[in-house]
Write an enzyme that holds these catalytic residues in place. Structure first.
Site, PDB file in Angstrom:
ATOM      1  N   ASP A  73       0.943  -1.163   0.106  1.00  0.00           N
ATOM      2  CA  ASP A  73      -0.052   0.021  -0.043  1.00  0.00           C
ATOM      3  C   ASP A  73       0.793   1.062   0.150  1.00  0.00           C
ATOM      4  O   ASP A  73       1.801   1.441   0.651  1.00  0.00           O
ATOM      5  CB  ASP A  73      -0.945   0.017   1.275  1.00  0.00           C
ATOM      6  CG  ASP A  73      -2.128   0.898   0.981  1.00  0.00           C
ATOM      7  OD1 ASP A  73      -2.361   1.442   0.193  1.00  0.00           O
ATOM      8  OD2 ASP A  73      -2.853   1.191   1.989  1.00  0.00           O
ATOM      9  N   HIS A 142      -9.226  -1.647  -7.946  1.00  0.00           N
ATOM     10  CA  HIS A 142      -9.262  -0.374  -7.231  1.00  0.00           C
ATOM     11  C   HIS A 142      -8.202   0.450  -7.818  1.00  0.00           C
ATOM     12  O   HIS A 142      -8.667   1.648  -7.921  1.00  0.00           O
ATOM     13  CB  HIS A 142      -8.709  -0.964  -5.707  1.00  0.00           C
ATOM     14  CG  HIS A 142      -8.398   0.485  -4.970  1.00  0.00           C
ATOM     15  ND1 HIS A 142      -9.255   1.061  -4.433  1.00  0.00           N
ATOM     16  CD2 HIS A 142      -7.222   0.587  -3.979  1.00  0.00           C
ATOM     17  CE1 HIS A 142      -8.686   2.046  -4.008  1.00  0.00           C
ATOM     18  NE2 HIS A 142      -7.753   1.731  -3.397  1.00  0.00           N
TER      19      HIS A 142
HETATM   20  C1  HEM Z   1      -9.825  -0.938   2.856  1.00  0.00           C
HETATM   21  C2  HEM Z   1      -9.544   0.109   2.016  1.00  0.00           C
HETATM   22  C3  HEM Z   1      -8.384   0.155   0.913  1.00  0.00           C
HETATM   23  C4  HEM Z   1      -7.375  -0.531   0.754  1.00  0.00           C
HETATM   24  C5  HEM Z   1      -7.171  -1.991   1.269  1.00  0.00           C
HETATM   25  C6  HEM Z   1      -6.582   0.126  -0.344  1.00  0.00           C
HETATM   26  C7  HEM Z   1      -5.544  -0.410  -1.030  1.00  0.00           C
HETATM   27  C8  HEM Z   1      -4.602   0.056  -1.996  1.00  0.00           C
HETATM   28  C9  HEM Z   1      -3.691  -0.436  -2.602  1.00  0.00           C
HETATM   29  C10 HEM Z   1      -3.222  -1.835  -2.414  1.00  0.00           C
HETATM   30  C11 HEM Z   1      -2.948   0.326  -3.664  1.00  0.00           C
HETATM   31  C12 HEM Z   1      -2.104  -0.014  -4.855  1.00  0.00           C
HETATM   32  C13 HEM Z   1      -1.012   0.500  -4.258  1.00  0.00           C
HETATM   33  C14 HEM Z   1      -0.560   2.004  -4.085  1.00  0.00           C
HETATM   34  O1  HEM Z   1      -0.314   2.713  -5.092  1.00  0.00           O
HETATM   35  O2  HEM Z   1      -0.908   2.424  -2.999  1.00  0.00           O
HETATM   36  C15 HEM Z   1      -3.976   1.527  -3.383  1.00  0.00           C
HETATM   37  C16 HEM Z   1      -4.120   2.519  -4.316  1.00  0.00           C
HETATM   38  C17 HEM Z   1      -4.719   3.493  -4.211  1.00  0.00           C
HETATM   39  N1  HEM Z   1      -5.695   3.796  -3.361  1.00  0.00           N
HETATM   40 FE1  HEM Z   1      -6.476   2.486  -2.146  1.00  0.00          FE
HETATM   41  N2  HEM Z   1      -7.030   1.197  -0.560  1.00  0.00           N
HETATM   42  C18 HEM Z   1      -8.259   1.469  -0.092  1.00  0.00           C
HETATM   43  C19 HEM Z   1      -9.098   2.412   0.030  1.00  0.00           C
HETATM   44  C20 HEM Z   1      -8.827   3.675  -0.611  1.00  0.00           C
HETATM   45  C21 HEM Z   1      -9.752   4.878  -0.328  1.00  0.00           C
HETATM   46  C22 HEM Z   1     -10.861   4.998   0.430  1.00  0.00           C
HETATM   47  C23 HEM Z   1      -9.161   5.761  -1.268  1.00  0.00           C
HETATM   48  C24 HEM Z   1      -9.406   7.198  -1.613  1.00  0.00           C
HETATM   49  C25 HEM Z   1     -10.860   7.517  -1.369  1.00  0.00           C
HETATM   50  C26 HEM Z   1      -8.075   5.208  -1.726  1.00  0.00           C
HETATM   51  C27 HEM Z   1      -7.157   5.993  -2.666  1.00  0.00           C
HETATM   52  C28 HEM Z   1      -6.131   5.219  -3.404  1.00  0.00           C
HETATM   53  C29 HEM Z   1      -5.458   5.824  -4.595  1.00  0.00           C
HETATM   54  C30 HEM Z   1      -5.438   7.251  -4.750  1.00  0.00           C
HETATM   55  C31 HEM Z   1      -4.273   4.929  -4.968  1.00  0.00           C
HETATM   56  C32 HEM Z   1      -3.290   5.178  -6.013  1.00  0.00           C
HETATM   57  C33 HEM Z   1      -3.853   4.959  -7.214  1.00  0.00           C
HETATM   58  C34 HEM Z   1      -2.975   5.306  -8.563  1.00  0.00           C
HETATM   59  O3  HEM Z   1      -2.859   6.665  -8.651  1.00  0.00           O
HETATM   60  O4  HEM Z   1      -2.424   4.440  -8.786  1.00  0.00           O
HETATM   61  N3  HEM Z   1      -7.813   3.865  -1.496  1.00  0.00           N
HETATM   62  N4  HEM Z   1      -4.927   1.325  -2.545  1.00  0.00           N
END
Ligand code: HEM
Length: 231
Positions: A73, A142
């Site tokens: 993450d 996601h």
């Molecule tokens: C349990 C809830 C969530 C989990 C397990 C999760 C997990 C992850 C993972 C594994 C990644 C890919 C690696 C990274 O770039 O960090 C990611 C990317 C991302 N997540 Fe989440 N996330 C969650 C909730 C959210 C929420 C609520 C938001 C915003 C409203 C969010 C926004 C983002 C963004 C902006 C990225 C990067 C996307 C990109 O530009 O490539 N995430 N998340």
């Protein structure tokens, strides 16, 4: 204050993001649980009886920065100046401050583990073992929903989410900083399907149970600077 509003209870295609807005949020960030305990107690005592504690979540770093699903993450977090630009108000009366979005998610890991490895990878949009992006992942993946550059204007936010585990439940304490709350909210709205009806596949195994927005004042000399509020 300008730019601060209550967390929105969004709904879309069978999923929702509850709003449990409270007045004050304290992020006690230390090297050990012991120091965190001391810091939290000191703040609690400084705040006194003007506030009532409604929630306390202890978080931890899992496998060097992974979510409990096993996926790394924070990979696409902006870095250096880009992180400052995303998270900190650059000028005006609130210069140097930030807004935080805080949401506690509860995972259903047995459900996630019951999916095949490729279904799990497509849920996130990355390959578990290599963290490589899956370019042709489904629209519901996601990282397709949240792709910061795909928003207009781009929706870069600085995420500092941490896993938690307590009383037989576990999940992610999602935390993001932005120079405005709009950045985060546009991503969340797309995740629940408000843009195109496609819900983020994350919701197949995890759901948010809290949601709050907070203004984070700047610090001068180790003390909160509340001059923007006229205090
Ligand atoms: C349990 C809830 C969530 C989990 C397990 C999760 C997990 C992850 C993972 C594994 C990644 C890919 C690696 C990274 O770039 O960090 C990611 C990317 C991302 N997540 Fe989440 N996330 C969650 C909730 C959210 C929420 C609520 C938001 C915003 C409203 C969010 C926004 C983002 C963004 C902006 C990225 C990067 C996307 C990109 O530009 O490539 N995430 N998340």
């Amino acid at each position: 204050m300008e730019g601060l509003r209550p967390f929105p209870a969004l709904t879309g295609n069978g999923v929702q993001t509850p709003s449990t807005q409270n007045a004050l949020w304290v992020f006690a960030r230390e090297q050990s649980a012991s120091e965190c305990f001391d810091t939290a107690r000191a703040i609690e005592s400084a705040v006194g009886s003007d506030f009532r504690r409604v929630e306390e979540v202890s978080t931890f770093v899992f496998r060097g920065g992974h979510d409990l699903s096993g996926y790394e993450d924070g990979t696409e977090n902006p870095k250096g100046q880009a992180a400052i630009d995303a998270a900190i108000i650059p000028d005006g009366p609130f210069q140097g401050s930030s807004f935080a979005a805080v949401q506690r998610w509860i995972h259903d890991l047995p459900r996630f583990q019951s999916l095949s490895p490729s279904e799990r990878n497509n849920t996130i949009g990355r390959v578990l073992e290599t963290n490589a992006e899956i370019v042709d992942a489904p629209l519901s993946a996601h990282i397709k929903r949240a792709a910061q550059e795909s928003f207009d204007p781009a929706a870069f936010i600085l995420r500092r989410s941490m896993p938690w585990s307590e009383g037989g439940e576990h999940g992610l304490l999602f935390l993001a900083f932005g120079e405005s709350l709009d950045r985060y909210e546009r991503v969340l709205a797309r995740m629940v399907g408000q843009e195109d009806g496609v819900v983020d596949a994350l919701f197949t195994f995890t759901r948010p149970v809290t949601g709050g927005y907070f203004w984070c004042p700047p610090q001068i000399g180790g003390r909160l600077d509340l001059s923007g509020l006229g205090l």
